[in-house]
Write a protein that holds these residues in place. Sequence first.
Motif, PDB file in Angstrom:
ATOM      1  N   ASN A  80     -22.167  10.503 -23.413  1.00 31.44           N
ATOM      2  CA  ASN A  80     -21.509  11.747 -23.019  1.00 31.44           C
ATOM      3  C   ASN A  80     -22.545  12.811 -22.694  1.00 31.44           C
ATOM      4  N   LEU A 111     -18.443  15.763 -19.591  1.00 35.11           N
ATOM      5  CA  LEU A 111     -17.470  16.519 -20.369  1.00 35.11           C
ATOM      6  C   LEU A 111     -17.692  18.028 -20.220  1.00 35.11           C
ATOM      7  N   CYS A 336     -18.704   4.360 -27.388  1.00 32.55           N
ATOM      8  CA  CYS A 336     -19.110   5.685 -26.959  1.00 32.55           C
ATOM      9  C   CYS A 336     -20.111   6.222 -27.968  1.00 32.55           C
TER      10      CYS A 336
END
Length: 459
Positions: A80, A111, A336
């Motif tokens: 991320n 994000l 993740c």
Amino acid sequence: MRAEWIAKRSGQANVSQMHYARQGVETEEMQHVAKRENLPVDLIRAEVARGRMIIPANTNHPNLEPMAIGIASKCKVNANIGASPNSSNMQEEVDKLILAVKYGADTVMDLSTGGGNLDEIRIEIIKNSPVPIGTVPIYQALESVHGNVENLTPNDFLHIIEKHAQQGVDYQTIHAGILIEHLPLVRNRITGIVSRGGGILARWMLHHHKQNPLYTHFDDIIEIFKKCDVSFSLGDSLRPGCTHDASDEAQLAELKTLGNLTRRAWEHDIQVMVEGPGHVPMDQIEFNVKKQMEECSEAPFYVLGPLVTDIAPGYDHITSAIGAAMAGWYGTAMLCYVTPKEHLGLPNAEDVRNGLIAYKIAAHAADIARKRPGARDRDDELSTARYNFDWNRQFELSLDPERAKEYHDETLPADIYKTAEFCSMCGPKFCPMQTKVDAEALTELEKFLAKEKEPSSIG
């Protein structure tokens, strides 16, 4: 790479990899994935057609190198990144993307919630990314109404989802599984709703007393995704935010809805993976993976961690990598990553590096445990280099060659020590690997032992 492949499909109503797979077509993307995974292309096609594997590859992201997420392929890792209103900007995020790809990220999620024009940031990230890019469109939908959740309309959501698809986003987290009837189920949680997207939708439903608009307009999202092959990453809005809340009624109720949505998407040949929990004690990880497979008809599972304990802020890349390795072993398709900054702040470049390497270790350990063909080859080659004191080859085979060399050179930096038969731990006289037992000596020993009636009495 993909420009010519994509051009051949222009004008078709559905250009998803699942659509072609179900027609018996082995696309160039499937052929490329088969080579990367060292698997037969007919297996890749069959897994995509069945829904157990996805190839996230938006037709508007031609510079992407196709990869696969599924139980038949290697365990993958997502990193991320994303700019925030309080820190970071577009160039920093592009730098993080490049760093993540360097250290082995299989996909990257943008994000971003601020720090500049969100469209410009996203376009620049996609332009620079050879790996699939994922987003959470609800973040920009909220930004478009200046943070006023109650002002959001279904059209606001759909507009942003379509914009991301047209810009080249390969998969989108769609929080369609949280329903208004699920909200009372979080009453006994310690941390309530920790999903940012789930929290936005919960506030919207509580204000309007209406059903989740992403659920009621799910078919509209499917039609958007058909046009350029965007994959669903069905968001787990009610994932547990601490080990106390794991595997509770709220989480499992949403999971059942996610299973129903998975099958609805499959009816239109749209690819799906399902997101999973973020905090789960070790003894519940196997249950969670198997429950997802059961409820979601074996669609690829994509989990955040999970963290196996909640008491180590600053070290959550470790607490979560433990759970990630176990989840991968039990059949999770993609992990993740979590960085050391989890729960504390926006990750910087070094946090991205540390989180990603921790998760590459977890994914690789899972591949070894699942006995994937060739998974341990690199380990064996590195072990051979270590035994032969081939330091440079050992660095080269490391997940993080720069860090391995850096640690070695802290105490023995001179080039002469790159051929030395010791490191600074044991020194030149006490390294056990200096004990070389050749085959001839072992043969003589075996002959000697064979003559002894009681080998245990040998002094």
